[in-house]
Design a protein around this motif. Structure first.
Motif, PDB file in Angstrom:
ATOM      1  N   LEU A   1       3.543  -1.041   4.124  1.00 19.51           N
ATOM      2  CA  LEU A   1       2.809   0.201   4.023  1.00 19.51           C
ATOM      3  C   LEU A   1       3.878   1.250   3.708  1.00 19.51           C
ATOM      4  O   LEU A   1       4.730   1.522   4.553  1.00 19.51           O
ATOM      5  N   VAL A   2       3.857   1.784   2.500  1.00 16.26           N
ATOM      6  CA  VAL A   2       4.954   2.651   2.067  1.00 16.26           C
ATOM      7  C   VAL A   2       4.565   4.130   2.172  1.00 16.26           C
ATOM      8  O   VAL A   2       3.585   4.570   1.564  1.00 16.26           O
ATOM      9  N   ILE A   3       5.352   4.864   2.948  1.00 10.58           N
ATOM     10  CA  ILE A   3       5.158   6.307   3.081  1.00 10.58           C
ATOM     11  C   ILE A   3       6.138   6.967   2.121  1.00 10.58           C
ATOM     12  O   ILE A   3       7.353   6.763   2.228  1.00 10.58           O
ATOM     13  N   THR A   4       5.614   7.711   1.138  1.00 10.97           N
ATOM     14  CA  THR A   4       6.494   8.256   0.094  1.00 10.97           C
ATOM     15  C   THR A   4       6.740   9.746   0.304  1.00 10.97           C
ATOM     16  O   THR A   4       5.916  10.452   0.897  1.00 10.97           O
ATOM     17  N   GLY A   5       7.852  10.245  -0.232  1.00 10.66           N
ATOM     18  CA  GLY A   5       8.104  11.686  -0.253  1.00 10.66           C
ATOM     19  C   GLY A   5       7.120  12.358  -1.207  1.00 10.66           C
ATOM     20  O   GLY A   5       6.675  11.735  -2.182  1.00 10.66           O
TER      21      GLY A   5
ATOM     22  N   VAL B   1       0.878  -1.172   0.000  1.00  7.15           N
ATOM     23  CA  VAL B   1       0.000   0.000   0.000  1.00  7.15           C
ATOM     24  C   VAL B   1       0.911   1.217   0.000  1.00  7.15           C
ATOM     25  O   VAL B   1       1.808   1.340   0.845  1.00  7.15           O
ATOM     26  N   TYR B   2       0.728   2.091  -0.988  1.00 10.17           N
ATOM     27  CA  TYR B   2       1.559   3.291  -1.100  1.00 10.17           C
ATOM     28  C   TYR B   2       0.733   4.504  -0.713  1.00 10.17           C
ATOM     29  O   TYR B   2      -0.361   4.715  -1.238  1.00 10.17           O
ATOM     30  N   LEU B   3       1.283   5.300   0.172  1.00 12.55           N
ATOM     31  CA  LEU B   3       0.611   6.511   0.617  1.00 12.55           C
ATOM     32  C   LEU B   3       1.317   7.704  -0.021  1.00 12.55           C
ATOM     33  O   LEU B   3       2.514   7.913   0.215  1.00 12.55           O
TER      34      LEU B   3
END
Ligand code: S3P
Length: 169
Positions: free
Chosen positions: A71-75, A3-5
């Motif tokens: 769970l990926v927190i992106t810039g 899951v990319y945020l």
């Protein structure tokens, strides 16, 4: 699947990401943290010593190195470079955390939020407001390719969690 945020600086990806990872029992991966580790310095230092291009290359590379089931927190700028949006959509489910301009501005003008972000740290309020408007306009076409748009003023986090449960493998 991951899951990319995604979303603009200051939209709350970190806070929401941590909550989602607990609720969904997924480990987190934070691209900014991974870039810092890879290049061995803080983000302001990376921008000033190595330049934005090097930062962008590193963030695209770390994105591709993230294992499954995270769970990926992106810039904030990541989805707008190097076909990263396409990559994320193929690799998982992309959630755009959409906050109105006024809220982004209110958060980003706070000194502690500006300080760690080299793209805005030198801007006074007028220039910051202009920067957010202009950059959001450029980035929205990327952000809006997300599989799901989450607007925290209109939806509860529970709704998002329920949705994500249905797409888990
Ligand atoms: C950036 C956002 C930052 C960080 C870098 C560049 C951007 O991450 O990757 O300062 O281009 O919007 P956050 O979205 O976590 O602030």
């Amino acid at each position: 699947m991951n899951v990319y945020l995604i979303g603009f600086m200051g939209c709350g990806k970190n806070t929401l990401g941590k909550r989602l990872s607990t609720k969904l029992s997924l480990k987190t991966a934070d691209t900014d943290e991974m870039v810092k580790e890879r290049l061995g310095m803080d983000i302001p230092e990376i921008f000033s010593r190595l330049g934005e291009e090097t930062f962008r290359q590193a963030e695209s590379a770390v994105l591709r190195a993230i294992p499954n089931h995270r769970l990926v927190i992106t810039g904030g700028g990541l989805p707008c470079h190097d076909e990263n949006m396409k990559f994320m959509k193929e690799r998982g489910f992309v959630v755009y955390l959409d906050l109105p301009f006024e809220m982004l501005f209110a958060r980003l003008k706070e000194e502690q939020n500006k300080r760690k972000r080299p793209l805005i740290e030198h801007l006074d309020e007028e220039a910051l407001s202009e920067y957010i408007r202009r950059t959001l306009e450029k980035r929205k076409p990327f952000y809006e390719q997300a599989d799901w748009v989450f607007r925290p003023l209109q939806q509860t986090t529970e709704t998002l969690i329920e949705k994500l449960k249905t797409i888990q493998p």
